[in-house]
Design an enzyme around this catalytic site. Sequence first.
Site, PDB file in Angstrom:
ATOM      1  N   ARG A  31      52.422  66.187  26.574  1.00 45.29           N
ATOM      2  CA  ARG A  31      52.785  67.338  27.391  1.00 45.29           C
ATOM      3  C   ARG A  31      51.834  67.685  28.530  1.00 45.29           C
ATOM      4  O   ARG A  31      52.074  68.634  29.252  1.00 45.29           O
ATOM      5  CB  ARG A  31      52.993  68.566  26.490  1.00 45.29           C
ATOM      6  CG  ARG A  31      54.216  68.398  25.615  1.00 45.29           C
ATOM      7  CD  ARG A  31      54.435  69.492  24.619  1.00 45.29           C
ATOM      8  NE  ARG A  31      55.555  69.159  23.744  1.00 45.29           N
ATOM      9  CZ  ARG A  31      55.461  68.356  22.677  1.00 45.29           C
ATOM     10  NH1 ARG A  31      54.311  67.815  22.336  1.00 45.29           N
ATOM     11  NH2 ARG A  31      56.532  68.110  21.949  1.00 45.29           N
ATOM     12  N   GLN A  98      47.368  64.747  13.950  1.00 46.18           N
ATOM     13  CA  GLN A  98      48.764  64.397  14.232  1.00 46.18           C
ATOM     14  C   GLN A  98      48.820  63.026  14.905  1.00 46.18           C
ATOM     15  O   GLN A  98      49.889  62.520  15.193  1.00 46.18           O
ATOM     16  CB  GLN A  98      49.381  65.442  15.161  1.00 46.18           C
ATOM     17  CG  GLN A  98      49.382  66.849  14.579  1.00 46.18           C
ATOM     18  CD  GLN A  98      49.699  67.899  15.644  1.00 46.18           C
ATOM     19  OE1 GLN A  98      50.850  68.131  15.973  1.00 46.18           O
ATOM     20  NE2 GLN A  98      48.680  68.524  16.191  1.00 46.18           N
ATOM     21  N   ASP A 101      46.752  56.830  16.054  1.00 54.67           N
ATOM     22  CA  ASP A 101      45.993  55.742  16.685  1.00 54.67           C
ATOM     23  C   ASP A 101      44.835  55.206  15.849  1.00 54.67           C
ATOM     24  O   ASP A 101      44.208  54.203  16.223  1.00 54.67           O
ATOM     25  CB  ASP A 101      45.490  56.180  18.069  1.00 54.67           C
ATOM     26  CG  ASP A 101      44.707  57.492  18.029  1.00 54.67           C
ATOM     27  OD1 ASP A 101      43.980  57.725  17.046  1.00 54.67           O
ATOM     28  OD2 ASP A 101      44.809  58.284  18.993  1.00 54.67           O
ATOM     29  N   HIS A 116      51.157  62.139  10.702  1.00 55.44           N
ATOM     30  CA  HIS A 116      52.267  61.379  11.274  1.00 55.44           C
ATOM     31  C   HIS A 116      52.114  59.871  11.087  1.00 55.44           C
ATOM     32  O   HIS A 116      52.758  59.091  11.776  1.00 55.44           O
ATOM     33  CB  HIS A 116      52.434  61.740  12.756  1.00 55.44           C
ATOM     34  CG  HIS A 116      52.808  63.176  12.959  1.00 55.44           C
ATOM     35  ND1 HIS A 116      52.579  63.873  14.124  1.00 55.44           N
ATOM     36  CD2 HIS A 116      53.390  64.071  12.111  1.00 55.44           C
ATOM     37  CE1 HIS A 116      53.011  65.122  13.986  1.00 55.44           C
ATOM     38  NE2 HIS A 116      53.503  65.272  12.777  1.00 55.44           N
ATOM     39  N   CYS A 124      57.636  45.625   5.991  1.00 58.90           N
ATOM     40  CA  CYS A 124      58.991  45.086   6.019  1.00 58.90           C
ATOM     41  C   CYS A 124      59.887  46.012   5.196  1.00 58.90           C
ATOM     42  O   CYS A 124      59.556  46.346   4.048  1.00 58.90           O
ATOM     43  CB  CYS A 124      59.006  43.672   5.422  1.00 58.90           C
ATOM     44  SG  CYS A 124      60.681  43.083   5.122  1.00 58.90           S
ATOM     45  N   CYS A 147      60.651  37.111   5.542  1.00 59.71           N
ATOM     46  CA  CYS A 147      61.877  37.127   4.719  1.00 59.71           C
ATOM     47  C   CYS A 147      63.112  37.468   5.559  1.00 59.71           C
ATOM     48  O   CYS A 147      64.225  37.471   5.047  1.00 59.71           O
ATOM     49  CB  CYS A 147      61.728  38.139   3.573  1.00 59.71           C
ATOM     50  SG  CYS A 147      62.058  39.851   4.053  1.00 59.71           S
ATOM     51  N   SER A 186      49.311  70.910  21.534  1.00 58.34           N
ATOM     52  CA  SER A 186      50.116  71.996  22.096  1.00 58.34           C
ATOM     53  C   SER A 186      50.674  72.891  20.989  1.00 58.34           C
ATOM     54  O   SER A 186      51.244  73.939  21.262  1.00 58.34           O
ATOM     55  CB  SER A 186      51.273  71.414  22.912  1.00 58.34           C
ATOM     56  OG  SER A 186      52.081  70.598  22.071  1.00 58.34           O
ATOM     57  N   ASN A 208      41.170  73.540  23.842  1.00 57.64           N
ATOM     58  CA  ASN A 208      42.343  72.894  24.445  1.00 57.64           C
ATOM     59  C   ASN A 208      42.337  73.091  25.946  1.00 57.64           C
ATOM     60  O   ASN A 208      41.848  74.090  26.440  1.00 57.64           O
ATOM     61  CB  ASN A 208      43.639  73.468  23.849  1.00 57.64           C
ATOM     62  CG  ASN A 208      44.759  72.456  23.820  1.00 57.64           C
ATOM     63  OD1 ASN A 208      44.612  71.401  23.198  1.00 57.64           O
ATOM     64  ND2 ASN A 208      45.856  72.737  24.491  1.00 57.64           N
TER      65      ASN A 208
END
Length: 233
Positions: A31, A98, A101, A116, A124, A147, A186, A208
């Site tokens: 954002r 959240q 990485d 997350h 798989c 597979c 945010s 922030n």
Amino acid sequence: MTLAQIVQQSDRILFFGGAGVSTESGIPDFRSQDGLYQMKYAYPPETILSSDFFYAHTQEFYKFYREKMLALTAKPNAAHYKLAQWEEAGKLSAVVTQNIDGLHQRAGSKRVYELHGSVHRNYCLSCGRAYSAEDIAKGEGVPRCSCGGLVKPDVVLYGEPLSEPVVCGAIEAIARADTLIVAGTSLTVYPAAAFLDYFRGKHLVLINRDPTPLDGKCELVLRGKVGEILSEL
Ligand code: NAD
């Protein structure tokens, strides 16, 4: 009280972060002005990163995912390293992120609740075989298991539930913290943002670049870059 004084007095700091924690590592957030929402794609990022889109347009999902979400050359920044130092020094109880990485762990953090998921785990859907982020990055098109099954990142896509053990651990850590530092988010993605309501400690701090819905409730609001601010401590 300054952030330095708050940190000095605390021994159970909980850090709750979002995509803004990794922008100083070169990974765009959603954002900000230079975030993914400002770039031109056929669909908004939250549509592409949804469960429905993954199954309906798997090839397009992976094109965006490889270009924008994998970011395997990114390195931890000063914020990630400072938090790892605090944990080592017994000041910080955990990081709740959240982000997907893996940069907190690369900086040395041990107790990290990844709300997350992570690009570093991929499975798989047919046989459960695990694949690394590098396996996904080096392939082309839709990644397939040996597979023949479809490989999916262990990332919570929009429309999917969060992992229950991760949520329970994160909420418990927030509830036990003496200081909560919220940074680089945010606070518009739910349910993650709602977990902050479990905080019962003394000091609530927000770092922030842009205003958030939490600003009015904080003892201290620092408007700036989280890596720069934490590196000064
Ligand atoms: P967001 O993009 O909605 O908000 C990011 C916030 O961070 C903004 O308010 C911005 O002002 C602030 N910010 C940006 N750079 C900053 C910096 N250097 N210092 C301080 N503040 C800074 O991000 P969100 O709230 O985390 O929600 C987006 C969702 O997408 C989350 O689920 C997030 O994990 C995911 N996402 C993850 C990554 C990643 O893993 N690195 C990247 C993009 C999006």
